[in-house]
Design an enzyme around this catalytic site. Sequence first.
Site, short mmCIF file in Angstrom:
data_model
loop_
_atom_site.label_atom_id
_atom_site.label_comp_id
_atom_site.label_asym_id
_atom_site.label_seq_id
_atom_site.Cartn_x
_atom_site.Cartn_y
_atom_site.Cartn_z
N ASN A 205 -11.77 -16.34 -0.45
CA ASN A 205 -11.14 -15.91 -1.70
C ASN A 205 -10.29 -17.05 -2.26
O ASN A 205 -10.26 -18.13 -1.69
CB ASN A 205 -10.31 -14.64 -1.47
CG ASN A 205 -9.22 -14.89 -0.44
OD1 ASN A 205 -8.30 -15.66 -0.66
ND2 ASN A 205 -9.35 -14.25 0.73
N LYS A 284 -28.37 -24.28 8.80
CA LYS A 284 -28.30 -23.84 7.40
C LYS A 284 -29.50 -22.93 7.11
O LYS A 284 -30.64 -23.34 7.35
CB LYS A 284 -28.34 -25.07 6.49
CG LYS A 284 -28.30 -24.73 5.03
CD LYS A 284 -28.46 -25.96 4.17
CE LYS A 284 -28.63 -25.56 2.71
NZ LYS A 284 -29.00 -26.66 1.86
N ASP A 304 -7.20 -6.00 11.44
CA ASP A 304 -6.08 -5.97 10.50
C ASP A 304 -4.89 -6.66 11.17
O ASP A 304 -4.27 -6.11 12.10
CB ASP A 304 -5.75 -4.52 10.12
CG ASP A 304 -4.77 -4.47 8.95
OD1 ASP A 304 -3.77 -5.23 8.97
OD2 ASP A 304 -5.00 -3.70 8.02
N ILE A 305 -4.58 -7.86 10.72
CA ILE A 305 -3.55 -8.69 11.37
C ILE A 305 -2.17 -8.04 11.22
O ILE A 305 -1.41 -7.90 12.18
CB ILE A 305 -3.55 -10.11 10.77
CG1 ILE A 305 -4.93 -10.74 11.01
CG2 ILE A 305 -2.45 -10.97 11.38
CD1 ILE A 305 -5.16 -12.03 10.24
N PHE A 322 2.07 -7.80 2.21
CA PHE A 322 1.85 -7.90 0.77
C PHE A 322 0.77 -6.88 0.39
O PHE A 322 0.01 -6.42 1.23
CB PHE A 322 1.39 -9.31 0.38
CG PHE A 322 2.53 -10.24 0.06
CD1 PHE A 322 3.38 -10.68 1.06
CD2 PHE A 322 2.77 -10.67 -1.24
CE1 PHE A 322 4.44 -11.53 0.79
CE2 PHE A 322 3.82 -11.52 -1.54
CZ PHE A 322 4.66 -11.95 -0.53
O1 PMT Z 1 -1.83 -17.86 -2.01
P1 PMT Z 1 -1.55 -17.63 -3.48
O2 PMT Z 1 -2.58 -18.25 -4.40
O3 PMT Z 1 -0.13 -18.01 -3.86
O4 PMT Z 1 -1.68 -16.06 -3.76
C1 PMT Z 1 -0.76 -15.20 -3.16
C2 PMT Z 1 -1.42 -13.84 -2.82
C3 PMT Z 1 -1.84 -13.13 -4.08
C4 PMT Z 1 -2.64 -14.05 -1.91
C5 PMT Z 1 -0.30 -13.04 -2.02
O5 PMT Z 1 0.81 -12.86 -2.85
C6 PMT Z 1 -0.83 -11.69 -1.57
O6 PMT Z 1 -0.84 -10.71 -2.28
N1 PMT Z 1 -1.31 -11.65 -0.28
C7 PMT Z 1 -1.94 -10.47 0.29
C8 PMT Z 1 -3.35 -10.38 -0.20
C9 PMT Z 1 -4.10 -9.24 0.43
O7 PMT Z 1 -4.96 -9.48 1.22
O8 PMT Z 1 -3.67 -8.04 0.13
P2 PMT Z 1 -4.28 -6.66 0.74
O9 PMT Z 1 -3.72 -5.61 -0.14
O10 PMT Z 1 -5.76 -6.76 0.88
O11 PMT Z 1 -3.66 -6.61 2.20
C10 PMT Z 1 -2.45 -5.93 2.51
C11 PMT Z 1 -1.70 -6.67 3.59
O12 PMT Z 1 -2.45 -6.65 4.82
C12 PMT Z 1 -1.39 -8.13 3.32
O13 PMT Z 1 -0.12 -8.41 3.86
C13 PMT Z 1 -2.48 -8.88 4.12
O14 PMT Z 1 -2.00 -10.16 4.56
C14 PMT Z 1 -2.66 -7.94 5.29
N2 PMT Z 1 -4.02 -7.96 5.87
C15 PMT Z 1 -5.08 -7.51 5.16
C16 PMT Z 1 -6.32 -7.45 5.76
C17 PMT Z 1 -6.45 -7.86 7.11
N3 PMT Z 1 -7.64 -7.82 7.70
N4 PMT Z 1 -5.39 -8.30 7.78
C18 PMT Z 1 -4.17 -8.35 7.20
O15 PMT Z 1 -3.19 -8.76 7.83
#
Ligand code: PMT
Length: 398
Positions: A205, A284, A304-305, A322
């Site tokens: 992404n 490839k 999910d971390i 986030f």
């Molecule tokens: O890096 P930049 O360009 O500055 O952009 C910042 C950002 C938009 C990436 C950042 O501000 C942000 O929103 N990060 C979280 C993005 C995300 O994956 O959101 P989510 O709603 O899908 O996930 C929710 C939370 O679970 C997040 O804290 C994510 O880190 C965490 N997660 C999600 C999936 C996963 N498999 N493991 C996780 O830990």
Amino acid sequence: MRILLGVTGCIAAYKSCEVLRELQRAGAEVQVVMTASAAEFVGPQTFAALTGQPVGTALFGDAVDPIPHIRLAESCDALLIAPCTANVLAKLACGIADDLLTSTALACTAPVVVAPAMNVHMYENAATQGNIAVLKRRGIHVLDPDSGYLACGDVGPGKLPAPHDIAAAVLAVLDGGARPLAGRKVVITSGPTVEPIDAVRFVSNHSSGKMGAALAAASLTAGAQVTVVSGPVSTAYPQEARVVVVGTAEEMLRAAVGEADDADAIICAAAVADYRPAEAREGKLKKGADDAALEAVRMVRNPDILRTLAEQRRRGQVIVGFAAETSDLADAAQRKLASKGADMIVANEVGGGRGFGADESRALIATSGGIEEMSLMPKAELAERIVDRICALLPETS
Ligand code: PMT
């Protein structure tokens, strides 16, 4: 905390305004002294407006204070010279005091931090290196310049370090005890994960790591020891942060869990791929011959971390997640607060140029205490607010 900022005659002098702002954001009262050459690059009026204080430019002619260098030297908790030219470095090393800044430096008994910035050949010249060695032996903190494309067109060391790195270095030199995260460790996940399909293709992404870098800078400014676990990005993290670079979500999970044990706060700002190809092919895949395999790439869920870290949290640890959303930020934040087991969710708007790769963010912060809406603001400012809220949630240290 009173910091005297010395500015010398170098193209990077304009960056001193940003250094000044970083110091002010950390709660410092800043006064500026400039050399005559510095005033060729930035007018004293700019610094006077930013500090609300008169700017020192000359040893003589001050109607109020006939010996300004002694007053300035005695009234600061630290002297920072940024940028510091090769000429001023040489004067400091020899004890030459022929203007207000160098006289103040000679009279100063507070800690002195120097951030050299110059052409690469001037920096690497034996005379400059010798002067730096002399200053370091005397206990002056000389920062390493960054390396890169310089104003003169040369490439190499000589760039002024990033303003937040300079501010963090000054704050680290001053007594760390007064800072809210002194003695604490903050772990930040940042950037994208990269999930391979074959030797050349991957699923990822647009996360740039800017939000993670801003969080690292804000945590350092608050006095924390910082580790960033980051997917591949071109954004530079603060020099003082430890950076662990990973590729896949599974690698990010292992690295984050390894760092979490002694962390006081964990901030998951990474954009982790929710799914990865079930199988990463070694070579490839070929167009035509492997069409069937490419068209049938099967995806499986990644761990999910954030949730794993929340499940394994040790007592008193603050966990922040986030939520990247295109709409209904408040609903998503409250849902994720519960489902992820976090203490705080920062829901930020993404899409339409917002979020990924942007310098600004519009977000809200959700905790069990409610929701706090924020306006659109620089990621640096949002990071400071998040770090403030973390400080409020952390238990007192004994
Ligand atoms: O890096 P930049 O360009 O500055 O952009 C910042 C950002 C938009 C990436 C950042 O501000 C942000 O929103 N990060 C979280 C993005 C995300 O994956 O959101 P989510 O709603 O899908 O996930 C929710 C939370 O679970 C997040 O804290 C994510 O880190 C965490 N997660 C999600 C999936 C996963 N498999 N493991 C996780 O830990």
